[in-house]
Design a protein around this motif. Sequence first.
Motif, mmCIF file in Angstrom:
data_model
loop_
_atom_site.group_PDB
_atom_site.id
_atom_site.type_symbol
_atom_site.label_atom_id
_atom_site.label_comp_id
_atom_site.label_asym_id
_atom_site.label_seq_id
_atom_site.Cartn_x
_atom_site.Cartn_y
_atom_site.Cartn_z
ATOM 1 N N GLY A 29 -23.093 7.110 -6.267
ATOM 2 C CA GLY A 29 -22.980 5.993 -5.875
ATOM 3 C C GLY A 29 -23.373 4.723 -6.572
ATOM 4 O O GLY A 29 -22.672 3.822 -6.606
ATOM 5 N N LEU A 48 -20.533 2.562 -2.441
ATOM 6 C CA LEU A 48 -21.984 2.619 -2.493
ATOM 7 C C LEU A 48 -23.033 3.307 -1.273
ATOM 8 O O LEU A 48 -23.347 4.146 -1.291
ATOM 9 C CB LEU A 48 -22.732 1.392 -3.071
ATOM 10 C CG LEU A 48 -24.199 1.314 -3.340
ATOM 11 C CD1 LEU A 48 -24.691 2.493 -4.408
ATOM 12 C CD2 LEU A 48 -24.816 0.085 -3.509
ATOM 13 N N LEU A 51 -21.917 6.753 -0.341
ATOM 14 C CA LEU A 51 -22.362 7.932 -1.207
ATOM 15 C C LEU A 51 -23.948 8.045 -0.928
ATOM 16 O O LEU A 51 -24.416 8.995 -0.918
ATOM 17 C CB LEU A 51 -22.139 7.599 -2.598
ATOM 18 C CG LEU A 51 -20.731 8.224 -3.089
ATOM 19 C CD1 LEU A 51 -20.558 7.549 -4.468
ATOM 20 C CD2 LEU A 51 -20.734 9.677 -2.875
ATOM 21 N N LEU A 52 -24.598 6.955 -0.814
ATOM 22 C CA LEU A 52 -26.119 7.003 -0.417
ATOM 23 C C LEU A 52 -26.240 7.350 0.721
ATOM 24 O O LEU A 52 -27.363 8.265 0.970
ATOM 25 C CB LEU A 52 -26.625 5.469 -0.467
ATOM 26 C CG LEU A 52 -26.867 4.799 -1.855
ATOM 27 C CD1 LEU A 52 -27.332 3.535 -1.648
ATOM 28 C CD2 LEU A 52 -27.469 5.672 -2.809
#
Length: 128
Positions: A29, A48, A51-52
């Motif tokens: 991310g 970001l 993906l986190l």
Amino acid sequence: MSTNPQVETVSSGADKAKLAAAAALMVGGVVAFYLLGQKDLWLRVVALLALLAAAVAVFFTSESGRQLIAFGQDSVRETKKVVWPARKEAMQMTLYVFGFVVLMALFLWLTDKTLEWLLYSLILDMRP
């Protein structure tokens, strides 16, 4: 004589793989955020955050994640058992603490000034 029970942590290969995948997703991310530097900011932030969120989801499916959730639930359960003081008692204790802090500040200031006077005026003969 007290005997300490041995704590055994058992991690399966699948559990280690889940933790590694979560770490990889988290790093991915951050890398994606910087690789998409030429794109719009909203796209970078969405990548970001996505993906986190995937990293967090994978982590919570592992044994460590389940233990963390259980710890949080136990903490909430224990917090509900606490007997909180009444408003009057809380205000009194707060005033006692403030009073003690003021007295300690005064004591430390007087001690500092006394030592300053002893060292500079009497021993070193230096007038401030």
